[in-house]
Design an enzyme around this catalytic site. Structure first.
Site, PDB file in Angstrom:
ATOM      1  CB  SER A   1     -32.885 -13.369  27.704  1.00 11.09           C
ATOM      2  OG  SER A   1     -33.820 -14.236  28.292  1.00 11.09           O
TER       3      SER A   1
ATOM      4  CG  ASP B   1     -30.741 -14.460  35.450  1.00  6.45           C
ATOM      5  OD1 ASP B   1     -31.955 -14.692  35.638  1.00  6.45           O
ATOM      6  OD2 ASP B   1     -30.261 -14.200  34.334  1.00  6.45           O
TER       7      ASP B   1
ATOM      8  CG  HIS C   1     -32.904 -12.234  32.994  1.00  7.66           C
ATOM      9  ND1 HIS C   1     -31.951 -13.147  32.610  1.00  7.66           N
ATOM     10  CD2 HIS C   1     -33.719 -12.061  31.919  1.00  7.66           C
ATOM     11  CE1 HIS C   1     -32.184 -13.531  31.367  1.00  7.66           C
ATOM     12  NE2 HIS C   1     -33.250 -12.878  30.921  1.00  7.66           N
TER      13      HIS C   1
END
Length: 657
Positions: free
Chosen positions: A207, A313, A344
């Protein structure tokens, strides 16, 4: 016949050859790397004590000065918590560094169990989140966890992908290479040198952390040998907007407040104002986004790249992966890719054993210099169904070609047709934007005409049809109001068992039992809760999507009011994917307005008329037009399936660490 118990004797020649192979592996390594732990069969071994490892904090000067509210300029130092093998330091062996630069170490934690950094009563680091330190320090690596500027124990401000963010981490790479200053305290004058390292650095992270790895690599900094971005952003504009359409509430200023330290909250009002002023919610491209677009600087990347992304995601969408990957390919960057069917989610929680082994060999090769063949292995590992993987020597496959498909009118109350023949001039389809509906609603009604979407499907496929890469849809539409948003999605119409990416775990279930990966101390365990696939049976799967604001049809520089009744042409980019539509299933293209839960509505609720004769979908088909012709040869229109389940997307998204 059972074997006798006792010690197995190894022939003298075999033992000599094994020792010689290990020695040659060390001698073949590049300068500096040869000082690290020797390899056995091209693989570093856990020969150092994790319990005795040196744990320390260094504050690195970023080269940025920032004025506090009182008016004085202060050099910004960022905190770097380091754990490294003591025996290597005592013997003079220098080690490479695995680095994870993050804003999350105190506010939110890292990994599936939200681990945070911890410290003893003297401020020395105790717990290093994630398994990297437990596993790699005994194998001859140092692990450095960097608090981005304005977070945890670092000075400065959070500026969400800007100079504070990127220079926080780049300065540490420079310090490890002897090109920047480090200090033994946050404000004191005593310097700290990195004479214990080879200067070879590999950055990793999921991320925001992986985004920093992308951004630092795009500076071309010396010494950064490889990066492993996981679910990472490649352009911050594309995190908040999709071709002018707003994707999330708030902006980078609210995200900065979410992670910043109490000191930054007090001292960084000017940076907060810059973030708010530079990122208006109208979707226009500004200088702020220009600074945070790493794709345009991909030509500077020297490091190899091992990219990992969940194809479902919906937080950091695979558009980020696709445009970054394509830019790296154009510039000849060495690269490898894993694509999962989760959301994610870290690959440690999708395919743990294979992930640790692959990452181990990747770092051994690029940081220690071992010739273990990882760079000659298949480029791509792709999850086809939960826990079912395939490999490709090149990604996308060499035979992939953009193939033009055209929507055309259907008959009765059923969907339109999708094929290679353009629609007759004057053909059209219409829908009215309904912000309460989204991609899962449209997919569920793909075989029925509904007011909120236009759907087009192929005949049932006679052969599997694989899409690999990024698609785009060129649309000519006429709005009835002065503003409009558009969505296009690709749907696999047919039954499947998939990872339930719309559920809380985004495709994984976390169990109570643990597996261990490396060595532990009382304050830092190497054991993590096991995960398994969280699956769902569905009748259709949305596997790629894209959005746009029609008011940005002429470009992103300025949103323009639309003239009702006037046609506009816009090319809408869809997120990268690798999906096989099996024989017997159908491929569908759906065009609609606001995608509920993912896209903020436009100011008005328009009716949109699509000129089908001027609308084309360019899809990355493996085998190109010939593959589509074979897959659809002799097909007949399918009967409506009458409904079924589609995985529903979350009703609202927030940034997930």
């Amino acid at each position: 016949m059972p074997k006798r118990a006792g010690r197995t004797r190894i022939p003298w020649t075999a033992s000599v050859l094994a020792a010689l192979a290990a020695l040659l592996a060390v001698l073949a390594a590049p300068p500096g790397a040869a000082s690290a732990a020797p390899a056995v069969r091209g693989e570093s071994r856990p020969v150092y004590s994790y319990e005795r490892a040196i744990r320390e904090t260094v504050w690195v000067d970023t080269g940025i000065e920032h004025s506090a509210p009182e008016g004085e300029d202060r050099a910004v130092r960022v905190a770097v918590d380091i754990v490294r093998p003591r025996e290597a330091a005592e013997s003079g062996r220098r080690v490479p560094v695995i680095m994870d630069a993050s804003p999350y170490y105190s506010c939110c934690g890292r990994g599936n169990e939200s681990q945070k950094k911890t410290y003893d009563e003297h401020g020395r680091p105790v717990q290093f989140p994630l398994f990297y330190d437990n596993y790699f320090v005994p194998r001859g690596y140092a692990v450095a966890l960097v608090d981005l500027a304005g977070t945890n124990r670092s000075d400065g401000c959070v500026d969400v992908g800007g100079r504070f963010d990127i220079r926080s981490a780049k300065a540490v790479v420079d310090w490890l290479g002897g090109r920047a200053r480090g200090y033994s305290s946050r404000t004191g004058p005593q310097t700290a040198t990195a004479d214990w390292t080879t200067g070879a650095v590999g950055m990793i992270g999921k991320s925001w952390d992986g985004t920093i790895a992308n951004g630092v690599a795009a500076t071309g900094v010396e010494g950064l040998r490889t990066i492993v971005p996981i679910g990472a952003i490649s352009s911050w504009y594309d995190y908040y907007f999709a071709q002018g359409a707003a994707l999330y509430d708030g902006g980078p200023d609210s995200l900065a407040r979410y992670v910043q330290s109490p000191e930054a909250q007090t001292n960084c009002q000017d940076v907060q104002a810059e973030l708010a002023d530079g990122a208006p919610r109208d979707g226009n491209w500004t200088d702020l986004w220009q600074e945070r677009d790493y794709v345009r600087a991909a030509g500077r990347v020297r490091a190899s790249v091992f990219a990992v992304h969940g194809m479902q995601d919906l937080n950091v969408r695979t558009q980020h992966l696709g445009q970054w990957w394509d830019a790296l390919a154009r510039n000849g960057v060495e690269r490898k890719i894993w694509l999962t069917t989760a959301g994610h989610v870290d690959p440690f929680d999708v395919r743990r054993e294979a992930w640790v082994s692959t990452l181990h060999h990747w770092f051994d090769h690029y940081l220690l210099g071992y010739d273990n063949g990882i760079e000659r292995a298949p480029m791509a590992d792709i999850e086809r169904a939960p826990d079912q993987w395939s490999t490709d020597p090149l990604w996308p496959p060499r035979s992939t070609a953009a193939t033009a498909l055209h929507p055309a009118p259907g008959s009765g109350d059923g969907p339109g047709r999708l094929g290679t023949r353009p629609a007759p001039a004057g053909s059209s389809d219409s829908f009215t934007d309904d912000p309460a509906t989204g991609e899962s609603d449209w997919a569920a009604s793909a075989d029925r005409r509904t007011p909120a979407k236009a759907a087009f499907t192929t005949v049932p496929l006679a052969r599997d049809l694989r899409l690999s890469g990024s698609s785009r849809v060129r649309l000519t539409v006429t709005p009835s109001t002065t503003s409009a948003h558009l969505t296009a999605v690709l749907v696999d119409l047919g039954p499947a068992v998939i990872r339930d990416y719309g559920a809380k775990g985004e495709g994984i279930t976390t169990l109570t039992e643990r597996t261990c990966w490396g060595s532990s101390t009382p304050g830092d365990s190497a054991c993590y809760r096991r995960t398994v696939a969280d699956t769902a049976r569905v009748d259709r799967t949305v596997f790629s999507r894209g959005w746009a604001d029609l008011g940005h049809w002429a470009g992103l520089d300025e949103q323009q009011p639309l003239v009702p009744g006037r046609p506009y042409t816009l090319t809408l980019g869809l997120a990268a994917t690798d999906h096989v539509v099996p024989a017997g299933h159908r491929l569908a293209l759906i065009v609609a307005g606001t995608d509920a839960g993912l896209l903020e509505p436009a100011d008005t609720t328009p009716r949109l008329t699509v000129d089908l004769s001027r609308t084309t979908a360019e899809l990355p088909l493996v085998g190109g037009p010939a593959a589509f012709a074979r897959a659809t040869a002799g097909g007949r229109p399918a009967a409506p399936d009458g409904g079924g389940r589609t995985v529903r997307t979350p009703t609202a998204l927030v940034h997930l660490p």
